[in-house]
Motif scaffolding. Sequence first.
Motif, short mmCIF file in Angstrom:
data_model
loop_
_atom_site.label_atom_id
_atom_site.label_comp_id
_atom_site.label_asym_id
_atom_site.label_seq_id
_atom_site.Cartn_x
_atom_site.Cartn_y
_atom_site.Cartn_z
N ILE A 109 0.85 -1.19 0.00
CA ILE A 109 0.00 0.00 0.00
C ILE A 109 0.89 1.24 0.00
O ILE A 109 1.66 1.46 0.92
CB ILE A 109 -0.94 0.02 1.22
N LYS A 110 0.74 2.06 -1.02
CA LYS A 110 1.61 3.22 -1.17
C LYS A 110 1.16 4.36 -0.27
O LYS A 110 -0.03 4.62 -0.12
CB LYS A 110 1.60 3.68 -2.63
N LEU A 111 2.13 5.04 0.32
CA LEU A 111 1.83 6.24 1.10
C LEU A 111 1.42 7.38 0.17
O LEU A 111 1.90 7.46 -0.97
CB LEU A 111 3.06 6.67 1.90
N PRO A 112 0.55 8.30 0.65
CA PRO A 112 0.17 9.44 -0.19
C PRO A 112 1.19 10.59 -0.11
O PRO A 112 0.85 11.74 -0.37
CB PRO A 112 -1.18 9.86 0.41
N PHE A 113 2.41 10.28 0.26
CA PHE A 113 3.51 11.24 0.31
C PHE A 113 4.81 10.46 0.23
O PHE A 113 4.83 9.23 0.41
CB PHE A 113 3.46 12.10 1.58
N ASP A 114 5.89 11.14 -0.09
CA ASP A 114 7.19 10.47 -0.16
C ASP A 114 7.59 9.93 1.20
O ASP A 114 7.28 10.51 2.24
CB ASP A 114 8.26 11.45 -0.65
N LEU A 205 3.32 20.08 7.40
CA LEU A 205 2.23 19.62 6.56
C LEU A 205 1.42 18.58 7.31
O LEU A 205 1.95 17.55 7.74
CB LEU A 205 2.78 19.02 5.27
N LEU A 206 0.13 18.86 7.52
CA LEU A 206 -0.75 17.87 8.15
C LEU A 206 -0.95 16.71 7.19
O LEU A 206 -1.33 16.91 6.03
CB LEU A 206 -2.10 18.51 8.49
N ALA A 207 -0.71 15.48 7.65
CA ALA A 207 -0.77 14.31 6.77
C ALA A 207 -1.75 13.24 7.22
O ALA A 207 -2.30 12.51 6.38
CB ALA A 207 0.63 13.69 6.65
N GLU A 208 -1.99 13.13 8.54
CA GLU A 208 -2.82 12.02 9.03
C GLU A 208 -3.42 12.39 10.36
O GLU A 208 -2.80 13.09 11.18
CB GLU A 208 -1.96 10.75 9.17
N TYR A 213 -5.66 9.46 6.33
CA TYR A 213 -4.87 10.49 5.69
C TYR A 213 -5.75 11.70 5.40
O TYR A 213 -6.89 11.59 4.95
CB TYR A 213 -4.25 9.96 4.40
N THR A 214 -5.19 12.86 5.67
CA THR A 214 -5.95 14.10 5.54
C THR A 214 -5.62 14.80 4.22
O THR A 214 -4.60 14.52 3.58
CB THR A 214 -5.60 15.07 6.69
N SER A 215 -6.49 15.72 3.86
CA SER A 215 -6.15 16.66 2.80
C SER A 215 -4.96 17.47 3.29
O SER A 215 -5.01 18.07 4.36
CB SER A 215 -7.35 17.56 2.52
N GLN A 216 -3.89 17.49 2.52
CA GLN A 216 -2.62 18.05 3.02
C GLN A 216 -2.62 19.57 2.96
O GLN A 216 -2.92 20.17 1.93
CB GLN A 216 -1.46 17.45 2.23
N ASN A 268 -9.67 11.86 0.14
CA ASN A 268 -10.50 10.78 -0.38
C ASN A 268 -9.81 9.93 -1.43
O ASN A 268 -10.18 8.78 -1.65
CB ASN A 268 -11.79 11.35 -0.97
N SER A 269 -8.79 10.47 -2.10
CA SER A 269 -8.14 9.72 -3.17
C SER A 269 -7.01 8.83 -2.67
O SER A 269 -6.54 7.95 -3.39
CB SER A 269 -7.61 10.69 -4.24
N ALA A 270 -6.56 9.05 -1.44
CA ALA A 270 -5.47 8.24 -0.88
C ALA A 270 -6.00 6.89 -0.41
O ALA A 270 -7.14 6.78 0.03
CB ALA A 270 -4.82 8.97 0.30
N SER A 271 -5.17 5.89 -0.52
CA SER A 271 -5.51 4.60 0.07
C SER A 271 -5.22 4.65 1.56
O SER A 271 -4.31 5.34 2.00
CB SER A 271 -4.69 3.48 -0.58
N GLY A 272 -6.00 3.91 2.32
CA GLY A 272 -5.74 3.80 3.74
C GLY A 272 -5.00 2.51 4.01
O GLY A 272 -3.90 2.28 3.51
N ALA A 273 -5.62 1.63 4.77
CA ALA A 273 -5.00 0.34 5.05
C ALA A 273 -5.21 -0.65 3.91
O ALA A 273 -4.53 -1.66 3.81
CB ALA A 273 -5.58 -0.24 6.34
#
Length: 481
Positions: A109-114, A205-208, A213-216, A268-273
């Motif tokens: 599962i890919k993180l929504p950030f580097d 940057l707020l991330a989670e 995962y939050t809107s950054q 909403n576009s990020a994957s979670g678990a």
Amino acid sequence: VIAVNGKFPGPTLNVTTNYHVIVNVKNRLDESLLITWYNIMTLPGIEMRRSSWQDGVLGTNCPIPSKWNWTYHFQVKDQIGSYHYVPSTNFQRAAGGFGGFVITNRKVIKLPFDMPDGDMVITIGDWYTRNHSALRASLDNGEELGMPDGVLINGRGPFKYSSVVPDGINHTTLNVDPGKTYRIRVINVGVSTCLNFRIQNHSFLLAEAEGHYTSQQNYSSFDIHVGQSYSFLVTMDQIASSDFYVVASPRFVDQSEWQRFTSIRMNNSASGARPNPQGSFHYGSINITDTYVLRSVPPVMISGTRRASFNGISFANPKITPVRLADRHNVKGAYKLNFPKTPLNEPPRIARSIINETYKAFVEIILQNNDTVVQSFHMDGYSFFVVGMAYRNWTEDSRGSYNRWDAISRSTTQVFPGGWTAILVYLDNVGAWNLRTVNLDRWYLGQETYIRIINPEDHEQKTELPVPDNALFCGVLGHLQ
């Protein structure tokens, strides 16, 4: 302080999504103990899928007696993010016993950030230099706790509210490298004070937020309420000619008016678990099956003792037989399924009154704060969608302001004095789950209830695990131990 494995704060537990977690708790205190998992689980989240037996609060578990061991065994099913564990009994959280709990993504599962260059946990919280038994005695005597003595960061301090940190004070140093980006998980483990978090000369940057995962968005400072957990990404982009302060300072102290609050939205576009997007569950289009308006007011005298309440019901814990254990052993009178859906128009009372709900109901809960302090509200076993927040009393017309698309899903939310917060929750986790204020004094004084969720069609126990083999027994079932 209450240390865990000789550490204060206790060690951070690091696990991966879907792991089975075994935690052997050895109670070396001189009184009984329970550990709860904030969204770890009580909500804040670790959701304890199908197993409220592991929740770690008095309505679901008998306490671990002094000098005893008890082993928690649960799966962190389909969860990621930043959580923490705390003691749930005897006001012990005011003395420590807490630590971080981190659930990392599976590699697929890919993180929504580097991927950050480092990962660290920071605990913040208000602190009283009196021990927890003295604070507890003050509440039992009908007294207010008064102003905390200061703020702790990673167990060091207390740093005073109104002074610059003096030379020589014992503090935490976090070692970082210029130009690198770090994931900083910040948890408010305090008693009752909202804290504003910031890093000198740096934005973050707020991330989670508690497993989602939050809107950054970038912030220079951020309010973290009691019981809440966040992840921030911080790039050390300032010239490293000196150290930089990490600051946690109190907000909303001795104030009844609203100040600014942050609207947090879900990515909403990020994957979670799981591989599917976090926003694939379209909560805004589901019909509500029940509405509960939970009103909190300042503590009052009930039957000669000072108590706090929801809807005029102050929950009675002493010598309680846990709810689902009482069900399994047909114990009559351990509780009543008569919690009022709206505030009672009668004098408040002490009772073991809980909410009765059905598996897969979709419930609206309005948290109406008519108290004088900022409250944090938590629900064990679940994450809920924070869809609305405003001043004055909630009405049915307030639904027109709900966020039905990208509201954050979390287990702990703030409710400002003189205002309301609305949450929506899908009751897909069978068991008996605690709903409470996280403010430790109000919780201790009875501002909580339980929601009992049963599946009437589950004749083979597929939606709820059986009572664990090592279950503790207390109350009227104490003879079974």
